[in-house]
Design a protein around this motif. Structure first.
Motif, mmCIF file in Angstrom:
data_model
loop_
_atom_site.group_PDB
_atom_site.id
_atom_site.type_symbol
_atom_site.label_atom_id
_atom_site.label_comp_id
_atom_site.label_asym_id
_atom_site.label_seq_id
_atom_site.Cartn_x
_atom_site.Cartn_y
_atom_site.Cartn_z
ATOM 1 N N MET A 1 29.711 -75.327 -21.179
ATOM 2 C CA MET A 1 28.316 -74.923 -22.090
ATOM 3 C C MET A 1 26.973 -75.704 -22.157
ATOM 4 O O MET A 1 26.041 -75.501 -22.074
ATOM 5 N N ALA A 2 27.795 -76.995 -22.172
ATOM 6 C CA ALA A 2 26.732 -78.342 -21.970
ATOM 7 C C ALA A 2 26.421 -78.080 -20.598
ATOM 8 O O ALA A 2 24.867 -78.365 -20.394
ATOM 9 N N ASP A 3 26.736 -77.735 -19.812
ATOM 10 C CA ASP A 3 26.095 -77.279 -18.022
ATOM 11 C C ASP A 3 25.128 -76.533 -18.443
ATOM 12 O O ASP A 3 23.496 -76.201 -17.735
ATOM 13 N N ALA A 5 23.991 -75.708 -20.864
ATOM 14 C CA ALA A 5 22.646 -76.212 -21.615
ATOM 15 C C ALA A 5 21.799 -76.774 -21.243
ATOM 16 O O ALA A 5 20.305 -76.921 -21.262
ATOM 17 N N ARG A 6 22.101 -78.187 -20.160
ATOM 18 C CA ARG A 6 21.512 -78.629 -19.009
ATOM 19 C C ARG A 6 21.226 -77.246 -18.086
ATOM 20 O O ARG A 6 19.149 -78.208 -18.241
ATOM 21 N N SER A 11 19.652 -76.308 -26.011
ATOM 22 C CA SER A 11 20.365 -77.197 -27.320
ATOM 23 C C SER A 11 21.724 -76.117 -26.777
ATOM 24 O O SER A 11 22.025 -75.385 -26.353
ATOM 25 N N HIS A 12 22.784 -77.041 -27.025
ATOM 26 C CA HIS A 12 24.008 -76.324 -26.752
ATOM 27 C C HIS A 12 24.628 -75.264 -28.017
ATOM 28 O O HIS A 12 24.992 -73.951 -27.541
ATOM 29 N N GLN A 13 24.079 -75.029 -29.218
ATOM 30 C CA GLN A 13 23.473 -74.236 -30.041
ATOM 31 C C GLN A 13 22.543 -73.349 -29.499
ATOM 32 O O GLN A 13 23.195 -71.783 -29.634
ATOM 33 N N VAL A 15 22.451 -72.304 -26.259
ATOM 34 C CA VAL A 15 23.489 -71.685 -25.375
ATOM 35 C C VAL A 15 24.387 -70.624 -26.361
ATOM 36 O O VAL A 15 25.201 -69.334 -25.774
ATOM 37 N N SER A 16 24.678 -70.903 -27.180
ATOM 38 C CA SER A 16 26.047 -70.688 -27.822
ATOM 39 C C SER A 16 25.256 -69.591 -29.226
ATOM 40 O O SER A 16 25.844 -67.763 -28.773
ATOM 41 N N TYR A 42 29.191 -69.388 -14.773
ATOM 42 C CA TYR A 42 29.921 -69.846 -16.263
ATOM 43 C C TYR A 42 30.624 -68.650 -17.079
ATOM 44 O O TYR A 42 30.208 -67.081 -16.610
#
Length: 352
Positions: A1-3, A5-6, A11-13, A15-16, A42
């Motif tokens: 998820m961090a990838d 988001a980048r 933000s990570h949130q 994506v969530s 992903y």
């Protein structure tokens, strides 16, 4: 998820929120996140998500007799309804429906983290097995009848058999002979009951039924006997495969259909319209059967009265009968899905 988001520049949130279908995400942001997901290929870690949410989104199905049209169609209906509601399905197929086999299957499914279990229970031993189940997950039975201590959904076999027998009597046939399914099957019992009820209400003594095993071979062998009896003018077969075998035996004996003998089946398999002649039969709505089974299971999972109203197709007009019985101090729902007669060219007025 961090990838993700980048790459998407969010933000990570965020994506969530996109992954969980949350509102309040701008369309252009959502599309950017989805594009990043596609680019990186992903896939959410289902096991990790289940640890956090305590929801596996997976249901278990215990199946039996999946080579036969009825059980196989029940399984397909359940899988289609589950997929439409966002659940995965894990299937345990059994050769025997004794208590030990059913309990072991449910235990194996629980080890896979299923949230609930549907048991396809077409035989009497399965009803006894379900009554003895010890499990912490909700269980719904398909085809088990209203005597079960767990919620059930079944096709109204008795009403279907009654209606098609009544149809033959209304065509002027003095009586209706019956080729039944094998002993121990709930469909055998309920279809016999509907056939007998129609004859009794008409003041007609029921001929002795002929027992089959759901196969065309059994219908053919019984047909060789019935073809030699000039008093036989109408036959109700407990499934379409029995009717197929009967039709061949009657053709070989020189009996015309429906001129000499009218024939009806039960199931409306896809080939029934292409028999010679096309077969009058009773259609079962297996899609509705699966949807209602899933609805009952979701009710058990959530503990609410009718959460199934959120399922695809819920709320539409239907003629199914719903009853509740007391088991262990609580009301247990039992649903009957209606059948429909499909009239084709294998039935006609009695010639004598």
């Amino acid at each position: 998820m961090a990838d993700v988001a980048r790459v998407a520049g969010v933000s990570h949130q965020t994506v969530s929120r996109v992954l969980n279908g949350a509102p309040h995400v701008r369309p252009e942001t959502r599309e950017r996140v989805l594009a990043a997901i596609r680019e990186l290929d992903y896939r959410p870690n289902v096991a990790a998500r289940a640890l956090v949410t305590r929801r596996s989104q997976t249901l278990g199905v215990v199946s039996f007799g999946s080579a036969l049209h009825g059980p196989a169609s029940m399984l397909d209906g359940i899988e289609q309804a589950a997929r439409g509601a966002g659940y995965f399905v894990s299937v345990a197929s059994l050769r025997s429906l004794d208590t030990r086999s059913v309990q072991d299957a449910v235990d194996r499914l629980r080890d896979q983290g299923v949230e609930g279990v549907v048991v396809i229970a077409p035989q009497t031993p399965a009803v006894s097995a379900i009554a003895r189940l010890t499990t912490a997950v909700p269980v719904v039975a398909v085809g088990a009848g209203a005597g079960s201590r767990v919620p059930t959904v079944s096709v109204d076999n008795e009403a279907g058999a009654y209606a098609v027998t009544r149809h033959l009597l209304d065509l002027g046939h003095a009586t209706v002979h019956h080729i039944s399914g094998p002993p121990g099957w709930l469909e055998t019992t309920t279809r016999l009951a509907g056939w007998r009820k129609a004859l009794e209400e008409a003041g007609v003594r029921a001929p002795a039924p002929h027992s089959g095993d759901w196969s065309a071979r059994a219908g053919y062998e019984t047909g060789l006997t019935l073809a030699d009896d000039p008093t036989v003018t109408a036959v109700f077969c407990a499934n379409d495969q029995l009717a197929l075998g009967l039709l061949r035996a009657l053709h070989e004996a020189g009996r015309t259909i429906p001129g000499d003998i009218s024939v009806v089946g039960f199931d409306d398999i896809s080939e029934a319209a292409y028999f010679t002649p096309p077969l009058t039969t009773v259609r079962q709505d297996f899609g509705e059967l699966g949807r209602r089974a899933l609805e009952l299971l979701v009710e058990e999972l959530t503990g609410s009265d009718r959460p199934g109203s959120d399922l695809p197709g819920a709320g539409e007009a239907g003629a199914e009968a719903t009853s509740a019985a007391e088991h262990g101090g609580r009301a247990v729902r039992h649903v009957l899905v209606p059948t429909e007669i499909v009239l084709r060219r294998s039935t006609g007025t009695a010639s004598r």
